[in-house]
Design a protein around this motif. Structure first.
Motif, PDB file in Angstrom:
ATOM      1  N   LEU A 166       0.812  -1.215   0.000  1.00  0.00           N
ATOM      2  CA  LEU A 166       0.000   0.000   0.000  1.00  0.00           C
ATOM      3  C   LEU A 166       0.851   1.274   0.000  1.00  0.00           C
ATOM      4  O   LEU A 166       0.312   2.369  -0.148  1.00  0.00           O
ATOM      5  N   SER A 167       2.151   1.143   0.150  1.00  0.00           N
ATOM      6  CA  SER A 167       3.017   2.313   0.298  1.00  0.00           C
ATOM      7  C   SER A 167       2.984   3.292  -0.886  1.00  0.00           C
ATOM      8  O   SER A 167       3.128   4.497  -0.659  1.00  0.00           O
ATOM      9  N   PRO A 168       2.792   2.852  -2.141  1.00  0.00           N
ATOM     10  CA  PRO A 168       2.708   3.861  -3.205  1.00  0.00           C
ATOM     11  C   PRO A 168       1.557   4.843  -3.001  1.00  0.00           C
ATOM     12  O   PRO A 168       1.694   6.028  -3.291  1.00  0.00           O
ATOM     13  N   TRP A 169       0.428   4.356  -2.496  1.00  0.00           N
ATOM     14  CA  TRP A 169      -0.716   5.232  -2.256  1.00  0.00           C
ATOM     15  C   TRP A 169      -0.551   5.999  -0.945  1.00  0.00           C
ATOM     16  O   TRP A 169      -0.841   7.185  -0.885  1.00  0.00           O
ATOM     17  N   VAL A 170      -0.100   5.309   0.079  1.00  0.00           N
ATOM     18  CA  VAL A 170       0.067   5.949   1.389  1.00  0.00           C
ATOM     19  C   VAL A 170       1.130   7.045   1.303  1.00  0.00           C
ATOM     20  O   VAL A 170       1.007   8.084   1.950  1.00  0.00           O
ATOM     21  N   GLY A 171       2.138   6.846   0.472  1.00  0.00           N
ATOM     22  CA  GLY A 171       3.203   7.828   0.318  1.00  0.00           C
ATOM     23  C   GLY A 171       2.735   9.163  -0.244  1.00  0.00           C
ATOM     24  O   GLY A 171       3.431  10.169  -0.105  1.00  0.00           O
ATOM     25  N   GLU A 172       1.572   9.176  -0.854  1.00  0.00           N
ATOM     26  CA  GLU A 172       1.023  10.419  -1.401  1.00  0.00           C
ATOM     27  C   GLU A 172       0.193  11.190  -0.373  1.00  0.00           C
ATOM     28  O   GLU A 172      -0.196  12.317  -0.626  1.00  0.00           O
ATOM     29  N   TRP A 173      -0.075  10.589   0.762  1.00  0.00           N
ATOM     30  CA  TRP A 173      -0.870  11.231   1.803  1.00  0.00           C
ATOM     31  C   TRP A 173      -0.016  12.230   2.581  1.00  0.00           C
ATOM     32  O   TRP A 173       1.213  12.140   2.582  1.00  0.00           O
ATOM     33  N   PRO A 174      -0.640  13.151   3.295  1.00  0.00           N
ATOM     34  CA  PRO A 174       0.120  14.046   4.184  1.00  0.00           C
ATOM     35  C   PRO A 174       0.892  13.233   5.241  1.00  0.00           C
ATOM     36  O   PRO A 174       0.450  12.150   5.644  1.00  0.00           O
ATOM     37  N   VAL A 175       2.002  13.774   5.660  1.00  0.00           N
ATOM     38  CA  VAL A 175       2.901  13.034   6.552  1.00  0.00           C
ATOM     39  C   VAL A 175       2.212  12.591   7.843  1.00  0.00           C
ATOM     40  O   VAL A 175       2.402  11.453   8.293  1.00  0.00           O
ATOM     41  N   LEU A 176       1.406  13.454   8.431  1.00  0.00           N
ATOM     42  CA  LEU A 176       0.735  13.073   9.682  1.00  0.00           C
ATOM     43  C   LEU A 176      -0.270  11.947   9.461  1.00  0.00           C
ATOM     44  O   LEU A 176      -0.421  11.065  10.314  1.00  0.00           O
ATOM     45  N   VAL A 177      -0.944  11.956   8.335  1.00  0.00           N
ATOM     46  CA  VAL A 177      -1.892  10.879   8.022  1.00  0.00           C
ATOM     47  C   VAL A 177      -1.123   9.578   7.777  1.00  0.00           C
ATOM     48  O   VAL A 177      -1.559   8.504   8.215  1.00  0.00           O
ATOM     49  N   GLN A 178       0.019   9.675   7.105  1.00  0.00           N
ATOM     50  CA  GLN A 178       0.863   8.486   6.913  1.00  0.00           C
ATOM     51  C   GLN A 178       1.276   7.910   8.269  1.00  0.00           C
ATOM     52  O   GLN A 178       1.217   6.696   8.483  1.00  0.00           O
ATOM     53  N   GLY A 179       1.716   8.800   9.150  1.00  0.00           N
ATOM     54  CA  GLY A 179       2.129   8.346  10.484  1.00  0.00           C
ATOM     55  C   GLY A 179       1.012   7.651  11.212  1.00  0.00           C
ATOM     56  O   GLY A 179       1.211   6.583  11.817  1.00  0.00           O
ATOM     57  N   LEU A 180      -0.179   8.220  11.157  1.00  0.00           N
ATOM     58  CA  LEU A 180      -1.339   7.606  11.800  1.00  0.00           C
ATOM     59  C   LEU A 180      -1.651   6.244  11.179  1.00  0.00           C
ATOM     60  O   LEU A 180      -1.917   5.271  11.890  1.00  0.00           O
ATOM     61  N   PHE A 181      -1.602   6.158   9.855  1.00  0.00           N
ATOM     62  CA  PHE A 181      -1.840   4.886   9.171  1.00  0.00           C
ATOM     63  C   PHE A 181      -0.853   3.814   9.635  1.00  0.00           C
ATOM     64  O   PHE A 181      -1.241   2.696   9.964  1.00  0.00           O
ATOM     65  N   TYR A 182       0.438   4.174   9.683  1.00  0.00           N
ATOM     66  CA  TYR A 182       1.445   3.185  10.056  1.00  0.00           C
ATOM     67  C   TYR A 182       1.370   2.809  11.536  1.00  0.00           C
ATOM     68  O   TYR A 182       1.647   1.666  11.903  1.00  0.00           O
ATOM     69  N   VAL A 183       0.975   3.742  12.386  1.00  0.00           N
ATOM     70  CA  VAL A 183       0.774   3.408  13.804  1.00  0.00           C
ATOM     71  C   VAL A 183      -0.379   2.419  13.936  1.00  0.00           C
ATOM     72  O   VAL A 183      -0.272   1.400  14.631  1.00  0.00           O
ATOM     73  N   ILE A 184      -1.492   2.706  13.257  1.00  0.00           N
ATOM     74  CA  ILE A 184      -2.651   1.805  13.316  1.00  0.00           C
ATOM     75  C   ILE A 184      -2.302   0.445  12.711  1.00  0.00           C
ATOM     76  O   ILE A 184      -2.629  -0.600  13.280  1.00  0.00           O
ATOM     77  N   ALA A 185      -1.623   0.458  11.564  1.00  0.00           N
ATOM     78  CA  ALA A 185      -1.233  -0.807  10.919  1.00  0.00           C
ATOM     79  C   ALA A 185      -0.273  -1.597  11.810  1.00  0.00           C
ATOM     80  O   ALA A 185      -0.289  -2.834  11.810  1.00  0.00           O
ATOM     81  N   GLY A 186       0.539  -0.890  12.579  1.00  0.00           N
ATOM     82  CA  GLY A 186       1.473  -1.559  13.482  1.00  0.00           C
ATOM     83  C   GLY A 186       0.808  -2.170  14.696  1.00  0.00           C
ATOM     84  O   GLY A 186       1.376  -3.046  15.346  1.00  0.00           O
ATOM     85  N   ILE A 187      -0.394  -1.721  14.999  1.00  0.00           N
ATOM     86  CA  ILE A 187      -1.132  -2.253  16.146  1.00  0.00           C
ATOM     87  C   ILE A 187      -2.139  -3.323  15.728  1.00  0.00           C
ATOM     88  O   ILE A 187      -2.315  -4.321  16.424  1.00  0.00           O
ATOM     89  N   VAL A 188      -2.765  -3.140  14.579  1.00  0.00           N
ATOM     90  CA  VAL A 188      -3.854  -4.025  14.148  1.00  0.00           C
ATOM     91  C   VAL A 188      -3.413  -5.481  14.012  1.00  0.00           C
ATOM     92  O   VAL A 188      -4.182  -6.390  14.328  1.00  0.00           O
TER      93      VAL A 188
END
Length: 72
Positions: free
Chosen positions: A31-53
């Motif tokens: 998913l990183s090609p799409w996530v990489g286009e998001w704002p940095v804070l949203v990317q951080g939130l996505f990766y934190v959630i993905a790291g917990i889920v």
């Protein structure tokens, strides 16, 4: 007294945990090609959630490894 035989569930469970981590990491990385286009804070939130889920399926898996059943 004889020593109890180790359960086959523990090595199988360890392999399942490793497989879960590899599959989840591959999914998130794909998913990183799409996530990489998001704002940095949203990317951080996505990766934190993905790291917990990925931890969520561990409780029943660990219970199965220890007790031999999926639910308490």
């Amino acid at each position: 007294m004889t020593d109890p035989q180790p359960s086959w569930r523990k090595p199988a469970g360890i392999l399942l945990i490793i497989l879960l981590i590899v599959v989840w990491a591959g999914l998130v990385a794909s998913l990183s090609p799409w996530v990489g286009e998001w704002p940095v804070l949203v990317q951080g939130l996505f990766y934190v959630i993905a790291g917990i889920v990925w931890i969520l399926p561990l409780k029943p898996l660990l219970r199965w490894m220890e007790l031999g059943r999926w639910r308490g």
